[in-house]
Motif scaffolding. Structure first.
Motif, mmCIF file in Angstrom:
data_model
loop_
_atom_site.group_PDB
_atom_site.id
_atom_site.type_symbol
_atom_site.label_atom_id
_atom_site.label_comp_id
_atom_site.label_asym_id
_atom_site.label_seq_id
_atom_site.Cartn_x
_atom_site.Cartn_y
_atom_site.Cartn_z
ATOM 1 N N ASP A 147 0.824 -1.207 0.000
ATOM 2 C CA ASP A 147 0.000 0.000 0.000
ATOM 3 C C ASP A 147 0.864 1.266 0.000
ATOM 4 O OD1 ASP A 147 -2.334 -1.477 0.002
ATOM 5 O OD2 ASP A 147 -2.542 -1.430 2.182
ATOM 6 N N ASN A 150 2.312 1.762 -3.430
ATOM 7 C CA ASN A 150 1.232 2.333 -4.238
ATOM 8 C C ASN A 150 1.065 3.820 -3.962
ATOM 9 O OD1 ASN A 150 -0.878 1.607 -6.156
ATOM 10 N ND2 ASN A 150 -0.981 -0.333 -5.057
ATOM 11 N N SER A 184 -1.646 -5.797 -9.131
ATOM 12 C CA SER A 184 -1.679 -4.818 -8.046
ATOM 13 C C SER A 184 -1.290 -3.423 -8.519
ATOM 14 C CB SER A 184 -0.743 -5.250 -6.914
ATOM 15 O OG SER A 184 -1.155 -6.480 -6.370
ATOM 16 N N PHE A 185 -0.419 -3.349 -9.532
ATOM 17 C CA PHE A 185 0.111 -2.057 -9.969
ATOM 18 C C PHE A 185 -0.197 -1.759 -11.437
ATOM 19 C CE2 PHE A 185 2.851 -3.533 -6.512
ATOM 20 C CZ PHE A 185 2.860 -2.421 -5.682
#
Length: 334
Positions: A147, A150, A184-185
């Motif tokens: 997180d 991110n 996720s990215f």
């Protein structure tokens, strides 16, 4: 350095103070400078003599040759001041920035950066978990929390106008699969490489932005932000959120008093954090630790409650959850 700031930082003003910064200017500005020199001084040689400079210090970026070099930003400002060319005109005629000796010109440096909660959290986060050695001409941010990686990717895109194609992510893991990481990215970054970690090591992420001018700007913003935090409580709290997300810990022993701490290498960074604790009236203990580290610890219930009320743990969900457990322990004793 004193700068008039309300809610914005003038990034061009910061960059012009750095002797390593060079700029690519428009043809219109180059021709305006030459006309002003000819009108007021007749020649570049006489102008250079008036300024106490060598002609060679300015001629190469005023020529119309294809080999024209970029202007040193601080020198450009100095020359234009003596030709009555305003900073507004200069700023509006800058095409891109680079550092001395670099061939990589950045064309989208923002003229202003907003000072908001997220900006200061990102500054603190980098001070805590970024590569801070000035000799490293790139931004490198390392963390084991997906997180926060991110968050920092989005932070760079928002405040630096970063093209996400310039970012690279290296993942060190014993169990993460490349497809899962990419999912996720996937909306932020596509240059991802995964390396196998030893079995007992937790996953770790390393974010790279290999452009020297962005690193110079980040260093300047860090220095200015740290100064601002000593004068504004809201700034201080949000900067500490970033520091705590990177370097903080909540410890809940079974038979002893729970405590909250920040541990960093001994030096100006931990000294600055301690000054912010004093500014916010957060009472703490200070201990020198092995490996040249310093720990700032909160033991008292009232101080840990104050720390929590300031929401300093909120940027890292795992650490905030542990802080919530401590508060629940206190509440059950009431």
């Amino acid at each position: 350095m004193k700068i008039n700031i309300s809610r914005y930082i003038d990034t061009y003003y910061l960059l012009e103070k750095d002797p390593e910064i060079r700029v690519k200017i428009t043809e219109d500005l180059r021709l305006l400078i030459r006309r002003k020199i000819k009108s007021k001084f007749k020649s570049i040689s006489k102008f250079a003599k008036f300024l106490g400079l060598r002609k060679s210090q300015i001629i190469f970026w005023l020529t119309n040759s294809k080999r024209r070099s970029k202007a040193k930003f601080s020198m450009l400002i100095y020359l234009c001041e003596n030709l009555n060319i305003s900073k507004k005109i200069i700023y509006n005629n800058i095409l891109g920035f680079s550092t001395q000796g670099s061939h990589d010109t950045v064309y989208n440096i923002p003229k202003k950066v907003v000072i908001d909660k997220s900006f200061l959290q990102g500054i603190g986060l980098y001070v805590g978990d970024g590569y801070n050695k000035k000799i490293l001409p790139r931004i490198v941010f390392t963390n084991n929390n997906e997180d926060l990686i991110n968050f920092y990717i989005r932070w760079l895109i928002k405040y630096f106008n970063i093209d996400s194609k310039k970012l690279r992510l290296y993942v060190y893991s014993k169990d993460l699969k490349e497809d899962d990481v990419r999912k996720s990215f996937m909306d932020l970054i596509n240059k991802i490489k995964i390396y196998k970690n030893p079995p007992n090591n937790e996953s770790n992420y390393k974010l790279y932005l290999s452009t020297a001018i962005y690193r110079r700007l980040l260093d300047l913003l860090i220095d200015l932000s740290k100064e601002l935090c000593t004068k504004n409580e809201i700034y201080a709290k949000n900067y500490l959120k970033g520091i705590f997300a990177a370097e903080g810990c909540v410890h809940i022993p079974e038979f002893k008093v729970p405590h909250v701490f920040i541990e960093m290498k001994k030096g100006k960074e931990i000294s600055h954090v301690e000054n912010l604790f004093k500014f916010l009236k957060i009472e703490h203990k200070k201990y020198d630790r092995p490996h040249d580290e310093t720990k700032l610890i909160l033991y008292r219930e009232d101080q840990i409650r104050k720390f929590n009320n300031y929401k300093i743990g909120s940027l890292n969900e795992d650490k905030q959850n542990k802080l919530n457990q401590v508060i629940e322990l206190y509440d059950r004793r009431l």
